[in-house]
Design an enzyme around this catalytic site. Structure first.
Site, PDB file in Angstrom:
ATOM      1  N   GLU A 124       0.815  -1.213   0.000  1.00  0.00           N
ATOM      2  CA  GLU A 124       0.000   0.000   0.000  1.00  0.00           C
ATOM      3  C   GLU A 124       0.846   1.260   0.000  1.00  0.00           C
ATOM      4  O   GLU A 124       1.968   1.275   0.494  1.00  0.00           O
ATOM      5  CB  GLU A 124      -0.915  -0.001   1.228  1.00  0.00           C
ATOM      6  CG  GLU A 124      -1.925  -1.132   1.154  1.00  0.00           C
ATOM      7  CD  GLU A 124      -2.919  -1.173   2.300  1.00  0.00           C
ATOM      8  OE1 GLU A 124      -4.096  -1.424   2.025  1.00  0.00           O
ATOM      9  OE2 GLU A 124      -2.538  -0.983   3.466  1.00  0.00           O
ATOM     10  N   CYS A 137       3.349   8.519   1.581  1.00  0.00           N
ATOM     11  CA  CYS A 137       3.905   7.504   2.475  1.00  0.00           C
ATOM     12  C   CYS A 137       4.020   6.213   1.664  1.00  0.00           C
ATOM     13  O   CYS A 137       3.018   5.682   1.197  1.00  0.00           O
ATOM     14  CB  CYS A 137       2.958   7.337   3.668  1.00  0.00           C
ATOM     15  SG  CYS A 137       3.436   6.008   4.773  1.00  0.00           S
ATOM     16  N   CYS A 144       6.393  -7.353   6.669  1.00  0.00           N
ATOM     17  CA  CYS A 144       7.541  -6.922   7.474  1.00  0.00           C
ATOM     18  C   CYS A 144       7.913  -8.058   8.409  1.00  0.00           C
ATOM     19  O   CYS A 144       7.041  -8.763   8.911  1.00  0.00           O
ATOM     20  CB  CYS A 144       7.187  -5.673   8.283  1.00  0.00           C
ATOM     21  SG  CYS A 144       8.611  -4.918   9.112  1.00  0.00           S
ATOM     22  N   CYS A 148       6.957  -5.823  15.324  1.00  0.00           N
ATOM     23  CA  CYS A 148       6.627  -4.896  16.413  1.00  0.00           C
ATOM     24  C   CYS A 148       5.228  -5.247  16.934  1.00  0.00           C
ATOM     25  O   CYS A 148       4.299  -5.489  16.154  1.00  0.00           O
ATOM     26  CB  CYS A 148       6.699  -3.458  15.931  1.00  0.00           C
ATOM     27  SG  CYS A 148       8.378  -3.021  15.403  1.00  0.00           S
ATOM     28  N   CYS A 151       1.905  -3.278  15.635  1.00  0.00           N
ATOM     29  CA  CYS A 151       1.797  -2.867  14.229  1.00  0.00           C
ATOM     30  C   CYS A 151       1.023  -3.891  13.409  1.00  0.00           C
ATOM     31  O   CYS A 151       1.331  -5.088  13.455  1.00  0.00           O
ATOM     32  CB  CYS A 151       3.197  -2.674  13.641  1.00  0.00           C
ATOM     33  SG  CYS A 151       3.164  -2.175  11.901  1.00  0.00           S
ATOM     34  N   GLY A 197       6.789  -2.320   5.743  1.00  0.00           N
ATOM     35  CA  GLY A 197       8.163  -2.790   5.657  1.00  0.00           C
ATOM     36  C   GLY A 197       9.162  -2.005   6.479  1.00  0.00           C
ATOM     37  O   GLY A 197       8.881  -0.911   6.962  1.00  0.00           O
ATOM     38  N   GLU A 198      10.331  -2.590   6.637  1.00  0.00           N
ATOM     39  CA  GLU A 198      11.454  -1.953   7.329  1.00  0.00           C
ATOM     40  C   GLU A 198      12.459  -1.557   6.245  1.00  0.00           C
ATOM     41  O   GLU A 198      13.141  -2.416   5.680  1.00  0.00           O
ATOM     42  CB  GLU A 198      12.064  -2.947   8.329  1.00  0.00           C
ATOM     43  CG  GLU A 198      13.416  -2.564   8.880  1.00  0.00           C
ATOM     44  CD  GLU A 198      13.498  -1.138   9.426  1.00  0.00           C
ATOM     45  OE1 GLU A 198      12.678  -0.763  10.272  1.00  0.00           O
ATOM     46  OE2 GLU A 198      14.405  -0.395   8.973  1.00  0.00           O
ATOM     47  N   SER A 229      12.149   6.000   7.943  1.00  0.00           N
ATOM     48  CA  SER A 229      11.800   5.607   9.313  1.00  0.00           C
ATOM     49  C   SER A 229      12.242   4.173   9.551  1.00  0.00           C
ATOM     50  O   SER A 229      11.932   3.274   8.773  1.00  0.00           O
ATOM     51  CB  SER A 229      10.284   5.731   9.509  1.00  0.00           C
ATOM     52  OG  SER A 229       9.924   5.277  10.795  1.00  0.00           O
ATOM     53  N   SER A 251      11.889   4.591  15.345  1.00  0.00           N
ATOM     54  CA  SER A 251      10.751   4.138  16.152  1.00  0.00           C
ATOM     55  C   SER A 251      11.247   3.717  17.523  1.00  0.00           C
ATOM     56  O   SER A 251      11.703   2.591  17.703  1.00  0.00           O
ATOM     57  CB  SER A 251      10.078   2.958  15.445  1.00  0.00           C
ATOM     58  OG  SER A 251       9.524   3.399  14.228  1.00  0.00           O
ATOM     59  N   LEU A 252      11.147   4.615  18.481  1.00  0.00           N
ATOM     60  CA  LEU A 252      11.692   4.323  19.812  1.00  0.00           C
ATOM     61  C   LEU A 252      10.636   3.634  20.693  1.00  0.00           C
ATOM     62  O   LEU A 252      10.837   2.542  21.177  1.00  0.00           O
ATOM     63  CB  LEU A 252      12.201   5.626  20.447  1.00  0.00           C
ATOM     64  CG  LEU A 252      13.088   5.470  21.667  1.00  0.00           C
ATOM     65  CD1 LEU A 252      14.314   4.621  21.383  1.00  0.00           C
ATOM     66  CD2 LEU A 252      13.517   6.844  22.202  1.00  0.00           C
ATOM     67  N   HIS A 253       9.526   4.313  20.923  1.00  0.00           N
ATOM     68  CA  HIS A 253       8.341   3.724  21.566  1.00  0.00           C
ATOM     69  C   HIS A 253       8.456   3.339  23.039  1.00  0.00           C
ATOM     70  O   HIS A 253       7.458   2.943  23.654  1.00  0.00           O
ATOM     71  CB  HIS A 253       7.826   2.510  20.780  1.00  0.00           C
ATOM     72  CG  HIS A 253       7.522   2.804  19.347  1.00  0.00           C
ATOM     73  ND1 HIS A 253       6.875   3.941  18.938  1.00  0.00           N
ATOM     74  CD2 HIS A 253       7.786   2.110  18.206  1.00  0.00           C
ATOM     75  CE1 HIS A 253       6.752   3.928  17.625  1.00  0.00           C
ATOM     76  NE2 HIS A 253       7.295   2.845  17.154  1.00  0.00           N
ATOM     77  N   ASN A 328      -3.080   3.750  16.513  1.00  0.00           N
ATOM     78  CA  ASN A 328      -4.206   3.503  15.610  1.00  0.00           C
ATOM     79  C   ASN A 328      -4.642   2.061  15.763  1.00  0.00           C
ATOM     80  O   ASN A 328      -3.892   1.144  15.436  1.00  0.00           O
ATOM     81  CB  ASN A 328      -3.794   3.783  14.163  1.00  0.00           C
ATOM     82  CG  ASN A 328      -3.492   5.245  13.960  1.00  0.00           C
ATOM     83  OD1 ASN A 328      -4.306   6.107  14.254  1.00  0.00           O
ATOM     84  ND2 ASN A 328      -2.287   5.539  13.498  1.00  0.00           N
ATOM     85  N   CYS A 371      -0.929   5.392  10.384  1.00  0.00           N
ATOM     86  CA  CYS A 371       0.314   4.692  10.741  1.00  0.00           C
ATOM     87  C   CYS A 371       0.020   3.317  11.308  1.00  0.00           C
ATOM     88  O   CYS A 371      -0.793   3.179  12.213  1.00  0.00           O
ATOM     89  CB  CYS A 371       1.080   5.439  11.828  1.00  0.00           C
ATOM     90  SG  CYS A 371       1.517   7.077  11.398  1.00  0.00           S
TER      91      CYS A 371
HETATM   92  N1  SAH Z   1       9.406  -0.032   9.751  1.00  0.00           N
HETATM   93  C1  SAH Z   1       9.508   1.392   9.925  1.00  0.00           C
HETATM   94  C2  SAH Z   1       8.288   2.124   9.377  1.00  0.00           C
HETATM   95  C3  SAH Z   1       7.046   1.791  10.164  1.00  0.00           C
HETATM   96  S1  SAH Z   1       5.580   2.752  10.041  1.00  0.00           S
HETATM   97  C4  SAH Z   1       9.678   1.706  11.397  1.00  0.00           C
HETATM   98  O1  SAH Z   1       9.524   0.807  12.216  1.00  0.00           O
HETATM   99  O2  SAH Z   1      10.010   2.836  11.733  1.00  0.00           O
HETATM  100  C5  SAH Z   1       5.874   4.280  10.785  1.00  0.00           C
HETATM  101  C6  SAH Z   1       5.578   4.413  12.287  1.00  0.00           C
HETATM  102  O3  SAH Z   1       4.274   3.979  12.667  1.00  0.00           O
HETATM  103  C7  SAH Z   1       6.551   3.612  13.122  1.00  0.00           C
HETATM  104  O4  SAH Z   1       7.052   4.405  14.146  1.00  0.00           O
HETATM  105  C8  SAH Z   1       5.687   2.526  13.673  1.00  0.00           C
HETATM  106  O5  SAH Z   1       6.208   1.972  14.837  1.00  0.00           O
HETATM  107  C9  SAH Z   1       4.377   3.256  13.869  1.00  0.00           C
HETATM  108  N2  SAH Z   1       3.227   2.374  14.043  1.00  0.00           N
HETATM  109  C10 SAH Z   1       3.118   1.065  13.731  1.00  0.00           C
HETATM  110  N3  SAH Z   1       1.911   0.594  14.061  1.00  0.00           N
HETATM  111  C11 SAH Z   1       1.214   1.633  14.574  1.00  0.00           C
HETATM  112  C12 SAH Z   1      -0.125   1.783  15.053  1.00  0.00           C
HETATM  113  N4  SAH Z   1      -0.978   0.774  15.047  1.00  0.00           N
HETATM  114  N5  SAH Z   1      -0.491   3.002  15.498  1.00  0.00           N
HETATM  115  C13 SAH Z   1       0.368   4.040  15.467  1.00  0.00           C
HETATM  116  N6  SAH Z   1       1.626   3.956  15.000  1.00  0.00           N
HETATM  117  C14 SAH Z   1       2.045   2.764  14.572  1.00  0.00           C
END
Ligand code: SAH
Length: 402
Positions: A124, A137, A144, A148, A151, A197-198, A229, A251-253, A328, A371
């Site tokens: 997508e 985007c 992927c 995570c 995701c 994807g990563e 990212s 993506s720290l989180h 999300n 996202c």
């Molecule tokens: N693989 C890359 C790109 C991922 S998408 C990465 O990990 O950075 C971009 C961002 O959306 C990332 O920070 C990812 O962790 C975040 N993300 C993934 N699932 C999500 C969700 N359900 N709600 C909000 N953000 C999310």
């Protein structure tokens, strides 16, 4: 023993994931072996390809002008190229775009396209219009492998890397879909690799695509407006620091290794300290302004005031800003979005702790285009997910030690 495909999925290092001028596309991309897809070639590779056809390197400039400035995908329309050269191109090259399977438009104007990768696979891309910019985007892989916890793409598993042509083709195609005209204003001002994807696990195909985005003969985007990212593939961040200058998002989180290892399993291989060091190195090498740290807001998981203070301590005084992403949701995720009040308080504590912080506005969620909601169509997964691989490796080690 891991297979080549597994290696590629996680590290981007396996043989066969690269592309070179004249060598066609990466294996498994479903593209014709006989013809080279010009969308996959950087300026240098296109010059080499023109030389291979017995033509002058300046033909590459003309070709790029047709391709990227005029949005032309038919050799017969490239009127300033000699007829003989056009015939040669038709025989040896192609301009092949991803095929659109379906598209949707959200109530806020966000658009999402499902693109075909192979017979049964799809990925997508999403266009997000705002008053002062238009952000596309794009995806870098079908599925992927990074697994995570929160995701939706991760739930799909991994199928394959996208080729450079498929990555570049997304921007080309979106321009056409959005009504780009050769002398008109830019419609896509920003490109973010935040789709499926990563990107750093598909290093060999992603970096040439970035070069084409930045090339003034290509899409001519400013390096601050192209954002990669990553979930934190440390060796590839170091490599990127030597190769190309784009905006880096990470993506720290979570503010500590225990939680981050649960949410973002790659942390078990490359913990926070190592990751942050790679980020500062990137900024030093590329003379960049700052790294954007993405932080998904998950209720009662990572959104407490103590966690905000810990995050501020980690990043204060560094070239860093934090982008808080309201989670999300999707069916069966098992997580809840933090309340608006918790998000506002978290941001406040970061600011008070000396760290620049913003909250990402949720866009396109009524068509699952926000996202982490991109799922495409991923069947026939060739790779187990990273989380389970790390666990398997750990229990093997534990077994040996027992
Ligand atoms: N693989 C890359 C790109 C991922 S998408 C990465 O990990 O950075 C971009 C961002 O959306 C990332 O920070 C990812 O962790 C975040 N993300 C993934 N699932 C999500 C969700 N359900 N709600 C909000 N953000 C999310």
């Amino acid at each position: 023993m891991s297979t080549d495909a597994e290696q590629t999925a996680v590290s981007g290092e396996a043989a066969g994931s690269g592309e070179a001028a004249g060598s066609g596309e990466s294996a498994g991309s479903g593209e014709s072996a006989a013809r080279v897809n010009l969308l996959g070639l950087t300026r240098e590779q296109l010059q080499a390809f023109c030389a291979l056809l017995g033509s002058k390197p300046f033909r590459a400039r003309q070709l790029m002008n047709w391709l990227y400035k005029r949005g032309c995908d038919r050799f017969e329309d490239m009127s300033d190229l000699a007829l003989g050269f056009r015939a040669l191109l038709a025989a040896r090259a192609e301009i092949r775009l991803p095929e659109i399977v379906s598209q949707q438009q959200a109530s806020d104007g966000t658009r999402k396209w499902l693109l075909r990768a192979d017979q049964s696979q799809a990925f997508e891309m999403v266009y997000i219009p705002e008053s002062d910019r238009g952000t596309l985007c794009i995806s870098s892989q079908v599925g992927c492998a990074l697994d995570c916890a929160f995701c939706a793409t991760a739930q799909q598993g991994f199928n394959r890397n996208l080729s450079t042509a498929e990555i570049v083709g997304q921007v080309w195609l979106a321009n056409r879909e959005l009504g780009f005209e050769p002398a008109g204003d830019r419609i896509i001002t920003n490109v973010v690799l935040m789709g499926m994807g990563e990107p750093l696990a598909n290093y060999r195909n992603v970096v040439p695509a970035l070069r084409i985005f930045l090339d003034d003969l290509g899409f001519d985007l400013s390096r601050r407006r192209v954002t990669l990212s990553t979930s934190g593939l440390v060796p590839q961040i170091h490599r990127l620091a030597q190769d190309i200058n784009v905006a880096l998002a990470v993506s720290l989180h979570a503010p500590d290794d225990e939680l981050r290892s649960q949410l973002v399993p790659i942390n078990r291989l490359h913990p926070i300290a190592e990751l942050l060091e790679a980020c500062w190195h990137y900024i030093d090498e590329q003379n960049g302004r700052s790294v954007t740290f993405e932080y998904v807001m998950l209720e009662q998981i990572n959104d407490s005031p103590a966690q905000a203070r810990a995050l501020a301590r980690l990043l204060a005084g560094r070239p860093a800003k934090v982008n808080l992403i309201p989670f999300n949701p999707y069916p069966g995720s098992g997580f809840r979005r933090s309340s608006d009040a918790a998000i506002a308080q978290f941001r406040d504590l970061l600011l008070r702790g000396g760290v620049m912080a913003t909250v990402r506005r949720t866009r396109g969620d009524d068509i699952d285009a926000a996202c982490g909601q991109l799922v495409g169509r991923v069947t026939d997964r060739t790779v187990v997910r990273l989380g389970s691989r790390v666990e398997a490796a750990r229990s093997r080690v534990a077994g040996v030690q027992a």
